[in-house]
Design an enzyme around this catalytic site. Sequence first.
Site, PDB file in Angstrom:
ATOM      1  N   ASP A   1       0.775  -1.244   0.000  1.00  0.00           N
ATOM      2  CA  ASP A   1       0.000   0.000   0.000  1.00  0.00           C
ATOM      3  C   ASP A   1       0.810   1.301   0.000  1.00  0.00           C
ATOM      4  O   ASP A   1       0.490   2.251   0.742  1.00  0.00           O
ATOM      5  CB  ASP A   1      -0.966   0.028   1.200  1.00  0.00           C
ATOM      6  CG  ASP A   1      -2.005  -1.086   1.173  1.00  0.00           C
ATOM      7  OD1 ASP A   1      -1.889  -1.990   0.330  1.00  0.00           O
ATOM      8  OD2 ASP A   1      -2.922  -1.060   2.024  1.00  0.00           O
TER       9      ASP A   1
ATOM     10  N   LYS B   1      -6.801  -5.070  -2.967  1.00  0.00           N
ATOM     11  CA  LYS B   1      -7.470  -5.586  -1.766  1.00  0.00           C
ATOM     12  C   LYS B   1      -8.391  -4.513  -1.200  1.00  0.00           C
ATOM     13  O   LYS B   1      -8.341  -3.360  -1.634  1.00  0.00           O
ATOM     14  CB  LYS B   1      -6.421  -5.991  -0.719  1.00  0.00           C
ATOM     15  CG  LYS B   1      -5.629  -4.803  -0.189  1.00  0.00           C
ATOM     16  CD  LYS B   1      -4.536  -5.270   0.731  1.00  0.00           C
ATOM     17  CE  LYS B   1      -3.854  -4.098   1.419  1.00  0.00           C
ATOM     18  NZ  LYS B   1      -4.735  -3.205   2.185  1.00  0.00           N
TER      19      LYS B   1
ATOM     20  N   CYS C   1      -1.959  -2.495   7.695  1.00  0.00           N
ATOM     21  CA  CYS C   1      -1.875  -3.404   6.544  1.00  0.00           C
ATOM     22  C   CYS C   1      -0.570  -4.191   6.497  1.00  0.00           C
ATOM     23  O   CYS C   1      -0.568  -5.357   6.101  1.00  0.00           O
ATOM     24  CB  CYS C   1      -2.125  -2.619   5.259  1.00  0.00           C
ATOM     25  SG  CYS C   1      -3.840  -2.015   5.195  1.00  0.00           S
TER      26      CYS C   1
END
Length: 193
Positions: A13, A99, A138
């Site tokens: 991310d 995701k 994450c």
Amino acid sequence: MSNDKQKALIIVDVQNDFCPGGSLAVTHGDEVVAPLNELIKQFLDRGEPVFKTRDWHPAKTKHFKAYGGVWPVHCVQGTLGAEFHPDLIDDPRITIISKGIDESADGYSGFDGTNLGQLLRQQNVAEVWVGGLATDYCVKHTVLDALHEGFKVKALGDAMRAVNVNPADGAKAVEEMRDAGAEILEQSAVARP
Ligand SMILES: [Zn+2]
């Protein structure tokens, strides 16, 4: 491709909304780009797989404050905020894993609702190196899921940054990853595989 067990790099991310100026900016989030770029080059040079995960939310998801979650709107599919940091190396050999698509789930982990585990196994990967944003969400969940799926994990201590909703969250997350069995690398780009 040989049948030897190999390593993979998972970059979590590193997107505009998690970097300074973004809607859910992680303090110094952009500092992960340089060490991760170094690692991307090393992995690709050795012919090892590299994955980038991205938070890829629908506009309406229970993950966002407006719909019962805890987070401001971020990384909505197709927006500038959802794009990878412009300085992060782009290469056709890198596989992108989207995701957080499920509007009823947070989708913190790169393994949650994706085929990442399957792709790693297909490529005979035994060990994953994980860095990116954010340490306490994450990255942590991706590391814990990787361990749970049976991969050896090196967490890139110098190439992750925390949201720190509470000031110690990042440090606690690192402890949690270590306790679960991850090795924490503090100088990942110079670490020998
Ligand atoms: Zn998210």
